[in-house]
Design a protein around this motif. Sequence first.
Motif, PDB file in Angstrom:
ATOM      1  N   GLN A 185      66.479  -1.728 -13.747  1.00 55.80           N
ATOM      2  CA  GLN A 185      66.032  -3.920 -14.066  1.00 55.80           C
ATOM      3  C   GLN A 185      66.861  -4.141 -12.666  1.00 55.80           C
ATOM      4  OE1 GLN A 185      66.885  -4.921 -17.662  1.00 55.80           O
ATOM      5  NE2 GLN A 185      64.749  -3.969 -18.964  1.00 55.80           N
ATOM      6  N   VAL A 186      68.202  -3.818 -12.573  1.00 55.33           N
ATOM      7  CA  VAL A 186      68.618  -4.934 -11.390  1.00 55.33           C
ATOM      8  C   VAL A 186      68.080  -4.200 -10.327  1.00 55.33           C
ATOM      9  CG1 VAL A 186      70.899  -4.551  -9.982  1.00 55.33           C
ATOM     10  CG2 VAL A 186      70.882  -4.960 -12.708  1.00 55.33           C
ATOM     11  N   LEU A 187      68.000  -2.684  -9.918  1.00 52.41           N
ATOM     12  CA  LEU A 187      67.774  -2.176  -8.518  1.00 52.41           C
ATOM     13  C   LEU A 187      66.699  -2.627  -8.147  1.00 52.41           C
ATOM     14  CD1 LEU A 187      69.244   1.634  -9.008  1.00 52.41           C
ATOM     15  CD2 LEU A 187      70.057  -0.484  -7.622  1.00 52.41           C
ATOM     16  N   HIS A 188      65.268  -2.697  -9.015  1.00 53.97           N
ATOM     17  CA  HIS A 188      64.185  -3.488  -8.820  1.00 53.97           C
ATOM     18  C   HIS A 188      63.865  -4.343  -8.215  1.00 53.97           C
ATOM     19  CE1 HIS A 188      61.985  -0.281 -11.539  1.00 53.97           C
ATOM     20  NE2 HIS A 188      61.002   0.109 -10.269  1.00 53.97           N
ATOM     21  N   VAL A 189      64.824  -5.844  -8.887  1.00 57.68           N
ATOM     22  CA  VAL A 189      64.681  -6.994  -8.016  1.00 57.68           C
ATOM     23  C   VAL A 189      65.850  -7.161  -6.765  1.00 57.68           C
ATOM     24  CG1 VAL A 189      66.223  -8.716  -8.275  1.00 57.68           C
ATOM     25  CG2 VAL A 189      64.556  -7.829 -10.421  1.00 57.68           C
ATOM     26  N   LEU A 190      66.787  -5.855  -6.559  1.00 55.18           N
ATOM     27  CA  LEU A 190      67.721  -5.995  -5.536  1.00 55.18           C
ATOM     28  C   LEU A 190      66.923  -5.312  -4.452  1.00 55.18           C
ATOM     29  CD1 LEU A 190      70.050  -6.165  -3.912  1.00 55.18           C
ATOM     30  CD2 LEU A 190      71.043  -3.452  -4.843  1.00 55.18           C
ATOM     31  N   PHE A 191      65.429  -4.908  -4.692  1.00 54.10           N
ATOM     32  CA  PHE A 191      64.236  -4.047  -4.385  1.00 54.10           C
ATOM     33  C   PHE A 191      64.088  -4.488  -2.806  1.00 54.10           C
ATOM     34  CE2 PHE A 191      60.754  -1.496  -2.867  1.00 54.10           C
ATOM     35  CZ  PHE A 191      61.173  -0.329  -2.327  1.00 54.10           C
TER      36      PHE A 191
END
Length: 1174
Positions: free
Chosen positions: A243-249
């Motif tokens: 979830q965090v990496l999809h936002v950071l993406f």
Amino acid sequence: MGPDVPLLNEYKQEFFWKRFPQTVLGGPRFKLGYCAPPYVYVNQAVLFLTPWLFGGIGTLLCQLQLLQELHAAVLSGILMFGAAAGVQGLALYAARRSGTVERLGAPNILADEEEVEFTHCVSPETVRFIAPGKRFGLNVVLHTVLAGVLCGFGTWYVFLGRLTALYGSIGVSLVVFVLSWVTLCIAEYSLIVNTATETATFQAQDTYEITPLTRPLYIFIFITVDLAERFSGPVPEFQLASQVLHVLFLFLPLLWALGILPPLDALLLWGMEQVLVFGFGGSPMSSNLRLLLMFGISVAVAVCNYFIPSTLGVVLFSISTGFLLSLDLSQVSPLCRGSRATFGDRGFRRGASPPPPSSSFGWNLSCRELLLYLSLLLVGMAEAGLLHHFLGSAQSQSLVAGPQAPVSYLLLILFCLCWALREVQGAYVFGGVFLNPLYPKGMSNVQTFKQRNRGLYFAAAIRRILLNLVSPFAMIAFLSMDKSLQLLHRASLSVGFTRAFRVVGLLIDRLAQFLAKLKFTLTVLVTSWTEKKQRRQSAGTLLAVNASLCPLLLAVVTLSALLSAPLLPLFTLPIFLVGFPRPQRSWPGPVGTACPCPDSIFYQQMSGSLASALRMAFARGSLGSLAPGSHFLGRFQDRMVWIMILERGYGYCTVNIKGLELQETSCHTVEARRVDEVFEAAFERPERLGLTQGFNLHWGNALTPCAALAVRVYSDARNVLSGIIDSHDNLRKLQDDFLKALVWLLLRYCVQRHKGFLWSSEEGPGLGSRKSQSSHLAQTACNQPAEAVMVESNMSSLRFRQDSSSLTSFGDWSDEDDLFGPQPARRTVALVTAEAQPGHTALQTGASLPGSVEMDSLFENMALSALQPLQPLGLGIGIGMPAVDKGRTPEVFRESPGSIPHLNFSCPQSEVFNLPTGWRTAPLLPSRLLQLRSLFPEDWFRFTLGRFGPIAQGETTEDMTKALKEDEALKELHAQVTLSCLISLGAESAFTSPSYVYRLYCGDVPWTEGLDWISSSKELYQLALRAFRFSFKLLFDQASLGPMESPEELFSTLEEYERDWYIGLVTEKGWHDSVLQEKPFLFSLGHDLAMGTYTGRVLSLQEQLVQVGRLNGEGVRGQWANLSWELLYATNDDEERYSIQAHPFMLRNLTVQAADPPLGYPIYSSAPLHFPCL
């Protein structure tokens, strides 16, 4: 330059605002700076959105449940692969068309260099502008395949169903879906169409086209985590990370634009270095190859450790391999080859300083070192094995009650003792805040300083024993009893004994970086307002913004510390960014590149002695903590030495020594003056300090003084010779001194020839030598054979000037009043051509007329008359001079060799002092020699002959010596040669012109009748020139110290000149070689054209105190990061740019100089120097 100098000039500003949008979007050029057809922009927009189109097709088919997720992703990848192949095919076609079709019409040289003439939407020019193509065929295939794979996996990564399952909201999923495809389109465009210049640039040139792979790599990292979450089952940690990496993406384009994410090469080197240091307990390496080898060996050791079935085997194997890997492995290769390669052979192959004595411990890997290391290894393994066997299983759950408790307290005590003993070794204590009252004050000379430092040396010896012998065995005892050893086949155990020790080391390192970065931040913020020359109009606004965004500023500093990345002050203003992580060395190239110049030899000479002094300072702890990446600055007279620690291990250290320019610019001078003030406040303070005087008033400066080191270095003294060279009394005596020096050199030449050039002046009877002016400071014996003075730059006037008039002496033409000043020596192109092509005839040039003007070129101070294109014009070839028959020589001036009478010596031993036959064939009338016969110093000749006679013949009697002195034929021979040289140099009349003296000293001999004769004998010319230089040095010394009182004193002084001095010109090769060979003294005569004065320069080799201070390493890394961004990305190479101006606190100009070329310009940089620190 004022503080409001533009950060970027107008041209660079326009260039930057065209490049930065291209970087943000991944390559499309929508801002060109000139008019372009609309289809240029439309084509780029279509290519940019093509991945989204293909991904949208796969997503739509999946949403309509016509295809499964995997099949839809494969379809999108195949479509993208086809589009990428088509783009690469067009690029290849356009490249071939452009290579075969020539554009008609003359090119417009005034047009913008980036302007392209477009004809239609698919013309070769349009295709090459939009998609330049790849340089290597392998990259065409690789990048095309990666484009398809990236599009397929990217489609799978951002499926709407997947995003809805993660966030539980269709609205959020749509936003993430749209912005994620923007990130994917940017990466695809940079990979397959056109690669944008990255703000995170590590290499100056992307030779192998690695930059296009940078953005896709980071996307693959995100996809890898998502795939792990998909196939690992319901793991909450993976789901949260996804979830965090999809936002950071979504913020990847911003991170790419700001240059926070490193390029592939920097990422690889930084990652290996971090794992090696904090994972395996190693050290950063001095080169990329050493880093790769050490990383590979460490991984192999960890893998072996993982499979060892016994805890005792793990203990013994870990201790043995850890100890061996901590040693200086660079000494193993010479040992294996069976050669005793000294430190000088390895570390100083670029310089010529003498290496430290081979008897010093640690410089070579010999039997002593092997015995010590083997003893330490065996004792450590025995200690660890015994303690682990008997006490390892008895460890309790609490550290306070178990057998580890006493050892832990011992370690704390050792740490405190070593820290205290190290602190008292430097000029400041407690982080450079307070002056050290124990450090010697008022260092007038080296011997006094060493005597006052004896107490600190004793404390340093205790610290070395505790640090190198006691502490390692105490740590082995503590770790060998740790309970974590019972947990075999664990990754934590395989990389070394652990109870969060690695984490503690990591936290300490990051905390130290945070504090150093915070100090650097405060220095930039405060000085942007307090320093008037740094206060820009925007200073108040920037301070207000930083104050209002203080939490964000602290977050930036913290993030840069956590990533071990440099804190980048944009244009060195208080605008702080996180630079991309990179190795501690900061630069990708090999260590040792520099921009050499004639002054580089002074740094080469001192590097050997400085390394020996650094070795002792490191061992004593005088320079504080020695972490790789630390920077030090040394100062002595006009020399600045930049020292960087590259590598650190058990008992050794690897450093790089750089030398900064000696010709100080205005900015360099301002910062050098502040450096001197900082050192004076630390080392030249009064004996008793008041309460306020005990503080470091320069604590905010980037430089913190540490210690003074005794180094053998040349002391440079320059004197204005007004009153000496223009004194008629001195000049009248110059002729007599020249004759005496020439007689001495001729007799010495005969002795050398008789002895086979093995004779040394020290074999003669020793007398109390009168010291010259510079010898009062230091006198060093140098048992080296005499070297011939090779004068390369001044033979043009001797070899290429021919008799073209009936003049009898140049003295008739001399201008005694120096109305036009001296004529500098020139090196003609004819000499260069003749030397390069010895078989060709030398170019004939005419004599210079009094009052005539010769044009000098700007190339190497060469005479334009020697240039071949000007020969037909008649420049400098004797226009207006009487014609001379080149084929015949007047018989009245020359004698054939057969007509030279044989010399009948009355003493058989006189044959030793016979001179070559050709030296008696001067084209001079006997009457002229007879007129000057009274000038020959007969008494000096007999005295010198009496001193050289016993040396040449060995044991001789007084009668034999008397017979030598009474040999009239021998005396007349030397008188004839000496007076012939006097006339040939135009010195038959007393010297009355300083310019003429300067010309003769430089070897620029005017035309005389005997010029051809003396120039035909290279040995005689060199002896005459050396004699004249000796005589001028005698004039210089006698004017300063008084006249010579006896022949013995003159003889001893000439011996000293020959043995310990190089007397010549700074531009000669002999000067360069003498500095590197550490000749005790050097003297040179110069002329300041601007001031119209003559100067004397004396170099004296002495042991001097070089003041060394520690620089804020994070400040240096931050300024170097800004330099890399500013020059490699913004291409701001303006020599007067703001970021290179003097800054007395940050030492900005010096820091820029010390950067590796091509961004910096140190004039000397040593190879990595490995030396012991035990």
